[in-house]
Design an enzyme around this catalytic site. Structure first.
Site, PDB file in Angstrom:
ATOM      1  N   LYS A   1      -1.761   8.244  -4.166  1.00 41.65           N
ATOM      2  CA  LYS A   1      -2.576   8.443  -2.968  1.00 41.65           C
ATOM      3  C   LYS A   1      -1.888   9.409  -1.998  1.00 41.65           C
ATOM      4  O   LYS A   1      -2.504  10.372  -1.532  1.00 41.65           O
ATOM      5  CB  LYS A   1      -2.833   7.096  -2.285  1.00 41.65           C
ATOM      6  CG  LYS A   1      -3.710   7.214  -1.055  1.00 41.65           C
ATOM      7  CD  LYS A   1      -4.085   5.861  -0.474  1.00 41.65           C
ATOM      8  CE  LYS A   1      -2.990   5.317   0.414  1.00 41.65           C
ATOM      9  NZ  LYS A   1      -3.414   4.110   1.148  1.00 41.65           N
TER      10      LYS A   1
ATOM     11  N   GLU B   1      -6.017   7.296   7.188  1.00 36.86           N
ATOM     12  CA  GLU B   1      -6.327   6.552   5.946  1.00 36.86           C
ATOM     13  C   GLU B   1      -6.973   5.224   6.345  1.00 36.86           C
ATOM     14  O   GLU B   1      -6.363   4.170   6.281  1.00 36.86           O
ATOM     15  CB  GLU B   1      -5.088   6.356   5.072  1.00 36.86           C
ATOM     16  CG  GLU B   1      -3.862   5.820   5.759  1.00 36.86           C
ATOM     17  CD  GLU B   1      -2.792   5.381   4.729  1.00 36.86           C
ATOM     18  OE1 GLU B   1      -3.148   5.088   3.572  1.00 36.86           O
ATOM     19  OE2 GLU B   1      -1.623   5.307   5.124  1.00 36.86           O
TER      20      GLU B   1
ATOM     21  N   GLU C   1     -14.330  -0.263   6.468  1.00 37.98           N
ATOM     22  CA  GLU C   1     -13.292  -0.709   7.420  1.00 37.98           C
ATOM     23  C   GLU C   1     -13.398   0.079   8.728  1.00 37.98           C
ATOM     24  O   GLU C   1     -12.453   0.148   9.495  1.00 37.98           O
ATOM     25  CB  GLU C   1     -11.904  -0.619   6.768  1.00 37.98           C
ATOM     26  CG  GLU C   1     -11.785  -1.613   5.594  1.00 37.98           C
ATOM     27  CD  GLU C   1     -10.403  -1.635   4.939  1.00 37.98           C
ATOM     28  OE1 GLU C   1      -9.472  -1.005   5.468  1.00 37.98           O
ATOM     29  OE2 GLU C   1     -10.269  -2.293   3.883  1.00 37.98           O
TER      30      GLU C   1
ATOM     31  N   PHE D   1       0.819  -1.210   0.000  1.00 35.89           N
ATOM     32  CA  PHE D   1       0.000   0.000   0.000  1.00 35.89           C
ATOM     33  C   PHE D   1       0.856   1.266   0.000  1.00 35.89           C
ATOM     34  O   PHE D   1       0.468   2.286  -0.563  1.00 35.89           O
ATOM     35  CB  PHE D   1      -0.956  -0.006   1.194  1.00 35.89           C
ATOM     36  CG  PHE D   1      -2.090  -0.983   1.014  1.00 35.89           C
ATOM     37  CD1 PHE D   1      -2.855  -0.968  -0.154  1.00 35.89           C
ATOM     38  CD2 PHE D   1      -2.409  -1.912   1.998  1.00 35.89           C
ATOM     39  CE1 PHE D   1      -3.901  -1.855  -0.334  1.00 35.89           C
ATOM     40  CE2 PHE D   1      -3.461  -2.800   1.826  1.00 35.89           C
ATOM     41  CZ  PHE D   1      -4.196  -2.777   0.657  1.00 35.89           C
TER      42      PHE D   1
ATOM     43  N   ASP E   1      -4.404   2.220  20.607  1.00 34.78           N
ATOM     44  CA  ASP E   1      -5.611   2.286  19.776  1.00 34.78           C
ATOM     45  C   ASP E   1      -6.199   3.689  19.903  1.00 34.78           C
ATOM     46  O   ASP E   1      -6.436   4.165  21.017  1.00 34.78           O
ATOM     47  CB  ASP E   1      -6.622   1.231  20.264  1.00 34.78           C
ATOM     48  CG  ASP E   1      -7.836   1.124  19.342  1.00 34.78           C
ATOM     49  OD1 ASP E   1      -8.348   2.170  18.886  1.00 34.78           O
ATOM     50  OD2 ASP E   1      -8.263  -0.006  19.072  1.00 34.78           O
TER      51      ASP E   1
END
Lengths: 661, 661
Positions: free
Chosen positions: A347, A450, A459, A341, A434
């Protein structure tokens, strides 16, 4: 020999070109004549019939043969398994089933003869290990008895393919919704015929369609339906000298890995080469196959195609290959996934542009040297957004302090190395946490993430950013600032068939559950052999930051699609899904086809299947409902169709497919 | 208390009558008032809402309640599980869900409130062990979100039934095929609404429909569709004094085991009894429930129904009960089965008439004493056709010699006893042999058989009689001389649901096979809760004797049904099958509804299911194909639909259902 080499390596079947031949009882000679003439395979009548002098009779019919004779010579043939080796048969010969066969005739004797002949000829082709047989075009507008016999055959067929020959035709004045009697007299859309066949044979994977291209072509939308059908083969007549539309169509067929077969007699002046009497000299340089000009023309069309762009080459192997979507919250990505990625430079340059614009808006030129902007990258991974943000700061000469928050401890290790390697220690603080639980020491001006999936929110970007919003200043900026998912109905026979086998190998347990699972799951897939039947429409939109006290992340959307009017009827196997995101102001990023960011490869579309394909007649709207549902431990979609008639509800309570929180 | 006793013993639910009540927070009193008033159950609001003084507020909505209050009193209630015992709740109370609920409102807040309230109220009813809840009528023409929520609830519901309230209405000018947008503005056939619900919820067996009968009624065909739907309940308003059509409809509903609920306020003069102020005196003789006149009227309609005829009484227990067809060639029947069928006196008197006519045609009066006719009963069983033939001979004073051929050695034992007992030894020869293999010592004038199944040829009468034809004289007579099968499309929700569960409990193996089996099998069934959507049409005809060199017993028939024009849209779950046989000349025998032989009970209809129900819009023909296929060891049917769109082929190669030779 193949038509040529295409730059970028199209390894598909469309490199090969076949030729349809007249009946010849000297199969070795027939084969050698055509292979030396430049073709890759022949479509040959195997089995033309039987008469007393052992010659073939194309008008052979079982009921016309004297009883005793037919019993002792049950199988007329064009060459046994001794005249060619099994590998020659299987690699160079496609069997052509007798064209007199008419299984839906009003004449009962003809129907019965047809059934006997069809079964005999296919059994013989199967004995010769042929890869495929070409089946004659259904004679009338009805095909139920033909389909019933084929379906019986398909249940016990080895690996041989059956190619049903269908003329590419559709009368344009037949798009009238008031005549739903498509099997009746007025029926002249050959796709309907194919669609009935395929439904009656339950999308059998060994049944494909062989399209006959005639001199006039139907409308573009009508032809485009065929791109969603199983691999077919173009039977091109009238070469050389195709119209522009025929050329474009041929190119589009090549693009969909479709093979060409040349058929018929030469009807043009042949500029060079010998007459047919020179057949026996086919080893000599001066001899040309009578259809060689046509073959050359096809090869010319093939070779002059634009080379595959780099992105297409990269994605070639993924075409129509179903993948399960990521579970980024529940699973930690692997290093290889990060690496793949991170290569998507387009991107990250969009992100850099967005951050740059936000920095300039946030801090005026006068304050550029005095004010430090606090930027948090939530979901920093191995650091590409950190790099893009720092580059944006450099470009705009703004001072930047970055917190890089990442929950995957493995990625954090890489992140630390990167920061040290690049000397970013002063500007970047790494937080191994997190984002939903982090107690930030200060509030951010800009939140960069992202977290988008192929369908935007799939997601769980909304849930993650809702959690992160606590540490965004009230006038702070989220990049992305909003994103919207889109869907469109598609014919996708290959995808439907790929979902189906998954069902039948599923292990036993509560059947009703296991069976549904694969038809109620969304798949990430590089859509290729798909017919897109209507323009995309937006589904769910999320905006950040958001007033959390007022809104939830549950969504419900009712959509009405009008199938493009010149399409004719169509079959919907499911919905292609995309997203478009506004990163900041006019900087967007997305895969929605009409606005897709060029040369970006991070996302393939998503595919939501339907358990039962939906047949839509012209003029009838397709009404679709999508829900985004949120539970305490998971988020899922449910979907259904309510027009032209109601489908079952898909994925109730997220029983088959969900994303874990 | 029940509405009355019906002669013949209708033990169905329709004996009970309920009443819809206004909200009352004193549930014990409400219940006692209505039960003493003569009703069997009440439909009561459980859960009208909550306000600060613990009174119920019918306009309660979650979002209007102060946050803190709603949290501490999450469940407003009309009476807890302490005020009535669980058995009282469960046997006398049907819960009525708040009628303000509107899950498809354009107002998102109302939608969300509705979802919360619906789930809370059903959870509460479930906690009280109620047998059923009455759900409010969908407000608009769209119902997808309502169906999505119900479907989520149904997945986790115990045994409680959900009754969806639907008004019985259909505008007659809406049968226009050119407006397929049934979910759009013009939609006013309430059956469409129900059909969408049921398809979205996948025919869930706990979801039924509660029909509101309004003052005006739709057409008879349109109403008749409801007879194929799962048990519903009639909400009758406007009693007493129903129109003739309303009376007939009510009677038809009773006939389909449908319960009545009386709803609303009295609007007529009450001839006798007290006013509502006398409520507290309900134990006294003088008191009458304010709706008692209406209840009495319903009871009157119930009691004045014709008693069930004997045949219906006999068959009552078999209504809508699926049975596998017999395999008479492979299996030997049991004594009990013979005994049951022998009781069908109507059938054998028809045979006796046919034999008598044949004898008279065969032998003139002058020759009556000199010529002996040879008659063979093939498949003699325990002898009923032998007896009928002898009686015919006696009646016509013809001389008769009978061979009784029977393959079941157990039946042959009984046959010998019978012949001895009746003293028929001179006239009857018993042959213990399969008729297909027997070497007859002489040829017969008359061949009598009773090998017909519900679908005529489905117990292989053609194959057996072809075998027996060898020993029939060339000008001999077969009784039956011909037979024809018939089908008609039906809505049969109960049958479809009964086939479905068989699927889910099937044991594991090759899934794709096991799953299909039950949907590709024909069932013998006493059709009752079925809507017959078109007139029957003939399918296959067999004639005996037949020129065997010319014909086979394979058959193919294409049928086109036009659904009765005033029906509206409909859903086809499968096909009801029947037969009619010509025994001899004008003597026939059969179960085809328009010509059925009265008072004959040997055959129930046959039912061919469809794997996926087919939705047919008004004006669209239904095109159906049936095949009778013959292999070396078995005979089977295949079937499919090709219009309005193609179904899958059913029972390919007899993979699921066949009759052994």
């Amino acid at each position: 020999m193949p038509l040529g080499e295409r730059y970028g390596g199209d390894k598909s079947e469309s490199r090969y070109c076949g030729v349809e031949t007249d009946f010849d009882d000297d199969m070795p000679n027939l084969l050698s004549f055509n292979i030396h003439g430049g073709f890759d395979f022949v479509i040959a009548t195997l089995h033309a019939g039987f008469s007393s002098d052992a010659q073939m009779d194309p008008n052979y019919r079982p009921s016309l043969v004297d009883d005793d004779t037919s019993r002792s010579h049950a199988l007329p043939f064009a060459g046994s398994d001794l005249v060619l080796s099994p590998s020659q048969w299987s690699s160079h010969v496609v069997g052509k089933i007798s064209s007199w066969i008419d299984l839906d005739s009003e004449d009962e004797t003809l129907r019965k003869d047809s059934e006997i002949a069809l079964k005999q000829e296919i059994a013989w082709a199967s004995h010769l290990s042929l890869q495929a047989c070409l089946l004659p075009t259904p004679k009338g507008t009805s095909c139920a008895n033909y389909a019933k016999c084929l379906n019986q055959i398909l249940q016990n067929l080895g690996s041989m393919q059956l190619w049903l020959r269908i003329p590419l035709e559709k009368s344009e004045d037949d798009t009238d919704a008031s005549s739903p009697d498509f099997m009746g007299e007025g029926h002249n859309d050959s796709w309907e015929l194919w669609n009935s066949f395929r439904l009656l044979c339950e999308h059998h994977s060994q049944l494909s369609v062989a399209l006959d291209i005639l001199s006039s072509l139907p409308s573009a939308s009508s032809v485009a339906r065929w791109f969603g059908e199983p691999s077919f083969l173009t039977n091109a007549r009238g070469y050389p000298c195709l119209s522009k539309r025929q050329q474009r169509l041929t190119t589009a067929f090549f693009d969909h890995s479709i093979q060409i077969v040349i058929s018929g007699q030469p009807v043009h002046n042949i500029p060079l080469g010998a007459s047919e009497s020179n057949v026996d000299n086919n080893a000599e340089g001066g001899w040309r196959h009578p259809l060689k000009s046509y073959l050359d023309y096809v090869a010319f069309l093939y070779q002059k195609m634009d080379p595959l762009p780099e992105q297409e080459r990269f994605e070639f192997g993924y075409r129509d290959y179903l993948q399960s979507p990521l579970q980024p919250l529940m699973d930690n990505l692997e290093a290889q996934t990060y690496e793949t990625f991170e290569k998507d430079t387009v991107k990250y340059s969009q992100y850099q542009r967005a951050v740059a614009k936000a920095l300039v808006d946030r801090v005026s030129d006068e304050n550029a040297s005095s004010v430090t902007t606090v930027l948090m990258v939530v979901g920093a991974g191995r650091g590409p957004l950190v790099r893009a943000s720092l580059q944006a700061a450099e470009e705009t000469e703004r001072k930047l302090k970055i917190y890089a928050v990442e929950k995957n401890p493995n990625a954090v290790v890489t992140l630390h190395s990167l920061v040290k390697l690049e000397g970013w220690e002063e500007r970047v603080t790494i937080v191994s946490c997190d984002m939903r639980n982090w107690n930030a020491p200060e509030k951010a001006d800009i939140l960069v993430s992202e977290l988008l999936g192929s369908f935007g929110d799939n997601e769980l970007s909304p849930e993650c950013l809702d959690g992160a919003q606590r540490f965004l200043k009230e006038d702070g900026i989220s990049i992305p600032s909003s994103y919207t998912s889109f869907i469109q109905p598609v014919t996708a026979c290959k995808l439907y068939n790929d979902v189906k086998p998954l069902v039948s190998v599923s292990s036993c347990s509560i059947k009703s559950h296991k069976d549904l699972l694969h038809f109620e799951t969304a798949y990430v897939v590089k859509l290729h052999r798909v017919a897109r039947l209507a323009h995309t429409q937006p589904v769910f939109t999320f905006t950040h930051p958001e007033d959390l006290s007022k809104t939830s992340n549950q969504r419900y959307k009712k959509l009405r699609f009008d199938i493009l009017s010149d399409t004719g009827s169509s079959l919907i196997h499911g919905f292609a899904g995309y997203f478009d995101a506004t990163l900041y102001k006019d900087v967007h990023l997305g895969i929605e086809p009409s606005t897709a960011t060029p040369n970006m490869f991070s996302w393939f579309p998503i595919f939501f299947p339907l358990r039962t394909p939906v047949y839509v007649q012209p003029g009838t709207p397709l009404e679709v409902h999508f829900w985004r549902c949120c539970g305490s431990t998971k988020v899922w979609y449910e979907w259904c169709v309510t027009s032209p008639s109601a489908s079952a509800m898909h994925n109730t309570n997220g029983r088959s497919y969900w994303v874990g929180l």
